[in-house]
Scaffold this active site. Structure first.
Site, PDB file in Angstrom:
ATOM      1  N   LYS A  22     -79.219  51.990 -24.226  1.00  0.00           N
ATOM      2  CA  LYS A  22     -77.963  51.231 -24.308  1.00  0.00           C
ATOM      3  C   LYS A  22     -78.113  50.027 -25.238  1.00  0.00           C
ATOM      4  O   LYS A  22     -77.252  49.774 -26.076  1.00  0.00           O
ATOM      5  CB  LYS A  22     -77.592  50.753 -22.898  1.00  0.00           C
ATOM      6  CG  LYS A  22     -76.664  49.569 -22.846  1.00  0.00           C
ATOM      7  CD  LYS A  22     -76.413  49.134 -21.420  1.00  0.00           C
ATOM      8  CE  LYS A  22     -77.223  47.956 -20.944  1.00  0.00           C
ATOM      9  NZ  LYS A  22     -76.795  46.640 -21.425  1.00  0.00           N
ATOM     10  N   ASN A  23     -79.222  49.297 -25.112  1.00  0.00           N
ATOM     11  CA  ASN A  23     -79.370  48.073 -25.904  1.00  0.00           C
ATOM     12  C   ASN A  23     -79.693  48.345 -27.372  1.00  0.00           C
ATOM     13  O   ASN A  23     -79.681  47.423 -28.185  1.00  0.00           O
ATOM     14  CB  ASN A  23     -80.423  47.150 -25.290  1.00  0.00           C
ATOM     15  CG  ASN A  23     -79.887  46.435 -24.061  1.00  0.00           C
ATOM     16  OD1 ASN A  23     -78.709  46.581 -23.726  1.00  0.00           O
ATOM     17  ND2 ASN A  23     -80.742  45.687 -23.390  1.00  0.00           N
ATOM     18  N   ARG A  92     -70.835  40.835 -22.803  1.00  0.00           N
ATOM     19  CA  ARG A  92     -71.260  39.820 -23.771  1.00  0.00           C
ATOM     20  C   ARG A  92     -71.649  40.414 -25.119  1.00  0.00           C
ATOM     21  O   ARG A  92     -71.514  39.762 -26.150  1.00  0.00           O
ATOM     22  CB  ARG A  92     -72.478  39.074 -23.227  1.00  0.00           C
ATOM     23  CG  ARG A  92     -72.201  38.210 -22.056  1.00  0.00           C
ATOM     24  CD  ARG A  92     -73.472  37.503 -21.682  1.00  0.00           C
ATOM     25  NE  ARG A  92     -74.081  36.938 -22.875  1.00  0.00           N
ATOM     26  CZ  ARG A  92     -73.745  35.766 -23.409  1.00  0.00           C
ATOM     27  NH1 ARG A  92     -72.831  35.025 -22.844  1.00  0.00           N
ATOM     28  NH2 ARG A  92     -74.351  35.336 -24.497  1.00  0.00           N
ATOM     29  N   CYS A 116     -72.723  34.182 -17.786  1.00  0.00           N
ATOM     30  CA  CYS A 116     -72.704  35.378 -16.965  1.00  0.00           C
ATOM     31  C   CYS A 116     -73.621  35.126 -15.787  1.00  0.00           C
ATOM     32  O   CYS A 116     -74.241  34.062 -15.696  1.00  0.00           O
ATOM     33  CB  CYS A 116     -73.087  36.620 -17.746  1.00  0.00           C
ATOM     34  SG  CYS A 116     -74.831  36.814 -17.992  1.00  0.00           S
ATOM     35  N   ARG A 121     -76.259  31.556 -21.235  1.00  0.00           N
ATOM     36  CA  ARG A 121     -76.302  32.414 -22.417  1.00  0.00           C
ATOM     37  C   ARG A 121     -75.447  31.919 -23.580  1.00  0.00           C
ATOM     38  O   ARG A 121     -74.453  32.546 -23.958  1.00  0.00           O
ATOM     39  CB  ARG A 121     -75.924  33.846 -22.033  1.00  0.00           C
ATOM     40  CG  ARG A 121     -76.866  34.406 -20.992  1.00  0.00           C
ATOM     41  CD  ARG A 121     -76.563  35.821 -20.622  1.00  0.00           C
ATOM     42  NE  ARG A 121     -77.155  36.785 -21.529  1.00  0.00           N
ATOM     43  CZ  ARG A 121     -77.159  38.090 -21.305  1.00  0.00           C
ATOM     44  NH1 ARG A 121     -76.612  38.573 -20.221  1.00  0.00           N
ATOM     45  NH2 ARG A 121     -77.707  38.915 -22.168  1.00  0.00           N
ATOM     46  N   ASP A 303     -85.902  42.211 -18.480  1.00  0.00           N
ATOM     47  CA  ASP A 303     -85.089  43.300 -17.926  1.00  0.00           C
ATOM     48  C   ASP A 303     -85.869  44.193 -16.955  1.00  0.00           C
ATOM     49  O   ASP A 303     -85.282  45.096 -16.351  1.00  0.00           O
ATOM     50  CB  ASP A 303     -84.498  44.164 -19.059  1.00  0.00           C
ATOM     51  CG  ASP A 303     -83.343  43.466 -19.762  1.00  0.00           C
ATOM     52  OD1 ASP A 303     -82.919  42.401 -19.294  1.00  0.00           O
ATOM     53  OD2 ASP A 303     -82.865  44.000 -20.784  1.00  0.00           O
ATOM     54  N   ILE A 325     -86.989  33.632 -19.383  1.00  0.00           N
ATOM     55  CA  ILE A 325     -85.946  33.905 -20.377  1.00  0.00           C
ATOM     56  C   ILE A 325     -84.563  33.457 -19.892  1.00  0.00           C
ATOM     57  O   ILE A 325     -83.821  32.805 -20.626  1.00  0.00           O
ATOM     58  CB  ILE A 325     -85.904  35.411 -20.741  1.00  0.00           C
ATOM     59  CG1 ILE A 325     -87.293  35.907 -21.185  1.00  0.00           C
ATOM     60  CG2 ILE A 325     -84.848  35.683 -21.828  1.00  0.00           C
ATOM     61  CD1 ILE A 325     -87.812  35.293 -22.477  1.00  0.00           C
ATOM     62  N   ARG A 395     -73.198  50.136 -15.658  1.00  0.00           N
ATOM     63  CA  ARG A 395     -73.252  49.535 -17.004  1.00  0.00           C
ATOM     64  C   ARG A 395     -74.463  50.024 -17.777  1.00  0.00           C
ATOM     65  O   ARG A 395     -74.435  50.083 -19.003  1.00  0.00           O
ATOM     66  CB  ARG A 395     -73.340  48.005 -16.896  1.00  0.00           C
ATOM     67  CG  ARG A 395     -72.046  47.356 -16.484  1.00  0.00           C
ATOM     68  CD  ARG A 395     -72.164  45.856 -16.605  1.00  0.00           C
ATOM     69  NE  ARG A 395     -72.835  45.526 -17.842  1.00  0.00           N
ATOM     70  CZ  ARG A 395     -73.619  44.469 -18.036  1.00  0.00           C
ATOM     71  NH1 ARG A 395     -73.805  43.611 -17.060  1.00  0.00           N
ATOM     72  NH2 ARG A 395     -74.191  44.257 -19.185  1.00  0.00           N
TER      73      ARG A 395
HETATM   74  C1  UD1 Z   1     -80.624  40.952 -24.938  1.00  0.00           C
HETATM   75  C2  UD1 Z   1     -80.443  42.176 -24.063  1.00  0.00           C
HETATM   76  C3  UD1 Z   1     -80.703  41.819 -22.605  1.00  0.00           C
HETATM   77  C4  UD1 Z   1     -82.075  41.166 -22.449  1.00  0.00           C
HETATM   78  C5  UD1 Z   1     -82.249  40.003 -23.435  1.00  0.00           C
HETATM   79  C6  UD1 Z   1     -83.648  39.419 -23.429  1.00  0.00           C
HETATM   80  C7  UD1 Z   1     -78.766  43.481 -25.262  1.00  0.00           C
HETATM   81  C8  UD1 Z   1     -77.366  43.958 -25.294  1.00  0.00           C
HETATM   82  N1  UD1 Z   1     -79.073  42.651 -24.226  1.00  0.00           N
HETATM   83  O1  UD1 Z   1     -79.666  39.985 -24.536  1.00  0.00           O
HETATM   84  O2  UD1 Z   1     -80.640  43.016 -21.833  1.00  0.00           O
HETATM   85  O3  UD1 Z   1     -82.223  40.690 -21.132  1.00  0.00           O
HETATM   86  O4  UD1 Z   1     -81.960  40.448 -24.780  1.00  0.00           O
HETATM   87  O5  UD1 Z   1     -84.591  40.391 -23.724  1.00  0.00           O
HETATM   88  O6  UD1 Z   1     -79.593  43.823 -26.079  1.00  0.00           O
HETATM   89  N2  UD1 Z   1     -80.097  31.955 -26.341  1.00  0.00           N
HETATM   90  C9  UD1 Z   1     -79.673  30.715 -26.805  1.00  0.00           C
HETATM   91  N3  UD1 Z   1     -78.815  30.684 -27.880  1.00  0.00           N
HETATM   92  C10 UD1 Z   1     -78.395  31.832 -28.516  1.00  0.00           C
HETATM   93  C11 UD1 Z   1     -78.848  33.072 -28.045  1.00  0.00           C
HETATM   94  C12 UD1 Z   1     -79.696  33.107 -26.948  1.00  0.00           C
HETATM   95  O7  UD1 Z   1     -80.021  29.677 -26.253  1.00  0.00           O
HETATM   96  O8  UD1 Z   1     -77.636  31.720 -29.487  1.00  0.00           O
HETATM   97  C13 UD1 Z   1     -80.989  32.015 -25.155  1.00  0.00           C
HETATM   98  C14 UD1 Z   1     -80.298  32.749 -23.977  1.00  0.00           C
HETATM   99  O9  UD1 Z   1     -79.485  31.891 -23.237  1.00  0.00           O
HETATM  100  C15 UD1 Z   1     -81.489  33.252 -23.191  1.00  0.00           C
HETATM  101  C16 UD1 Z   1     -82.514  33.563 -24.282  1.00  0.00           C
HETATM  102  O10 UD1 Z   1     -82.101  32.834 -25.447  1.00  0.00           O
HETATM  103  O11 UD1 Z   1     -81.977  32.274 -22.351  1.00  0.00           O
HETATM  104  C17 UD1 Z   1     -82.631  35.032 -24.625  1.00  0.00           C
HETATM  105  O12 UD1 Z   1     -81.390  35.521 -25.042  1.00  0.00           O
HETATM  106  P1  UD1 Z   1     -81.243  36.706 -26.115  1.00  0.00           P
HETATM  107  O13 UD1 Z   1     -82.589  37.140 -26.572  1.00  0.00           O
HETATM  108  O14 UD1 Z   1     -80.243  36.285 -27.122  1.00  0.00           O
HETATM  109  O15 UD1 Z   1     -80.638  37.847 -25.204  1.00  0.00           O
HETATM  110  P2  UD1 Z   1     -79.358  38.724 -25.480  1.00  0.00           P
HETATM  111  O16 UD1 Z   1     -79.340  39.178 -26.895  1.00  0.00           O
HETATM  112  O17 UD1 Z   1     -78.153  38.050 -24.911  1.00  0.00           O
END
Ligand code: UD1
Length: 416
Positions: A22-23, A92, A116, A121, A303, A325, A395
């Site tokens: 999915k991701n 998201r 969320c 996030r 995850d 994370i 999901r």
């Molecule tokens: C993706 C995965 C999710 C997984 C996560 C971490 C998808 C659709 N989802 O989520 O399943 O749990 O990676 O491996 O692929 N952050 C910031 N600013 C930003 C972006 C992120 O501060 O602009 C922080 C987030 O709040 C979080 C951390 O960075 O604490 C990791 O987030 P990120 O790696 O971006 O995860 P996602 O892409 O949302």
């Protein structure tokens, strides 16, 4: 309302085939917006998040048809640059359309995703780096409004290796003028898959699999036919199910190298595993507790944290699990305690007293992976567990009850 009824304890046996990730498919679906040529994707998993992304593409004017195992996309009819709150609030990952829309149409309007259940996030890393590429960004009335006269390649050192930001910026850079270098990029296998998909359409991305990704802007992309990697998180969930139930099961059609850290940790804990090129087989094993902390790839994936908590609750000895994370990703803990597990959360650390004898009870899903942890715990709990709010599971786990039934679990979906 649909619920899951699980009777335990059970022993599992047989083979389970993992679905496509999915991701990986979520950003790949967004990347379809980059081209006016046909894109054929094989074996899209039948999941709520994938359906949401497809609905979002349809709303933007993309034409979609089914052709056997393939779904065929035609974004030559793209006629909107707006992703509305109605869809973004349910998923998201909708934010992934920002980069592709901006680089193809020079404008994008995408609802801010909001927080969320597992954390706030933010998307500041996505936005500040798009600005470095020449986007003008306004946050107005709950929307990100982005415009550009044409994105330019830039050096983008990320303050944290965000998975989503790395993917969004990589897509935005495909048509940007010149070279974009994403430094401190996330290295999750799904990012490599997106890069391979984009290159199969004629993008010029190098540094795949490293934390420095270079994208040379191109003028156009071509047709492609692609199948995403197996879902490493789904695979980890079934491997842990095999170990928790002391069973011999074979988990197939994924790349165990994508799970190296998790498999090494399980082996350290005493797991007997056979690791093949595209499968992992579990054997009855006597496991002991572990010390684990989640980290960006190649570290232990957040995850898989919830599923690991369920495992640590029942193995001999104590465990400490630190979640680094997401700030609020222990919502499975009170539910697992309802089944009899002994845990104490202190900030971002969870102390687990192993060896719990779990007993079935009504419990509630709170987010996707937390729900998977409840299913695992229910498999080894004495008696009946009823799991409510299973839409969270839908999901991200394709045919979960069917797959577990085939492995011999007493699991069924009930309407109550
Ligand atoms: C993706 C995965 C999710 C997984 C996560 C971490 C998808 C659709 N989802 O989520 O399943 O749990 O990676 O491996 O692929 N952050 C910031 N600013 C930003 C972006 C992120 O501060 O602009 C922080 C987030 O709040 C979080 C951390 O960075 O604490 C990791 O987030 P990120 O790696 O971006 O995860 P996602 O892409 O949302």
């Amino acid at each position: 309302m649909q619920k899951l009824k699980i009777k335990g304890p059970v022993s599992l046996n047989g083979e389970v085939e993992i679905s496509r990730a999915k991701n990986a498919y979520l950003p790949i679906l967004a990347a379809i917006l980059l081209t006016d040529k046909k894109v054929r994707l094989k074996n899209l998993p039948n999941l709520r998040d994938i359906k949401t992304m497809i609905q979002l593409l349809k709303n933007l004017g993309v034409q979609i048809e089914e052709d056997g195992d393939y779904t065929v996309f035609d974004a030559s009819t793209l006629n909107s640059h707006e992703a509305t709150y109605e869809l973004v609030k349910t998923m998201r990952a909708s934010i992934f359309v920002l980069g592709p829309l901006l680089t193809r149409l020079n404008k994008a309007k995408v609802s801010l995703p909001g927080g969320c259940a597992i954390g706030t996030r933010p998307i500041d890393i996505h936005l500040s780096n798009l600005e470095k590429m020449g986007a003008k960004i306004d946050l107005r009335a709950g929307y990100v409004e982005a415009n550009t006269d044409g994105l330019q390649g830039a050096k983008l050192p990320l303050k944290f290796p965000s998975v989503g930001a790395t993917e969004n910026l990589m897509m935005a850079a495909v048509y940007a003028k010149g070279t974009t270098v994403i430094e401190n990029a996330a290295m999750e296998p799904e990012i490599d898959d997106l890069a391979n998909f984009l290159n199969s359409m004629g993008a010029k991305i190098s540094g795949i699999g490293t934390n420095k990704i270079t994208v040379e802007g191109v003028d156009e992309l071509c047709e492609t036919d692609y199948e995403a990697i197996g879902d490493r998180i789904e695979a980890a969930t079934y491997v842990i199910a095999g170990l928790m139930t002391n069973s011999e099961i074979k988990v197939t059609r994924f790349n165990p190298e994508h799970l190296e850290f998790v498999l090494d940790k399980l082996i350290d804990m005493g797991a007997k595993l056979e690791i093949g090129k595209d499968y992992v087989k579990t054997f009855p094993s006597k496991l002991k507790g572990a010390k684990i902390e989640t980290a960006p790839f190649p570290g232990f994936p957040t995850d898989v944290q919830a599923q690991m908590v369920a495992l640590c609750a029942v193995v001999e000895g104590n465990s400490i699990i630190a979640e680094n994370i997401f700030e609020n990703r222990f919502m499975h803990v009170p539910e697992l305690m309802r089944l009899g597990s002994k845990m104490d959360q202190q900030g971002s650390s969870l102390f687990i007293e192993g060896g719990a004898k779990l007993v079935g009870a009504p419990v509630m899903c709170t987010d996707l992976r937390a729900s998977a942890a409840l299913v695992l715990a229910a498999l080894v709990s004495e008696g009946e567990t009823i799991i409510d709010r299973i839409y969270h599971l839908e999901r991200g786990y394709e045919n979960l009850s069917l797959k577990f039934q085939k492995l011999g679990a007493k699991i069924e979906v009930i309407n109550e």
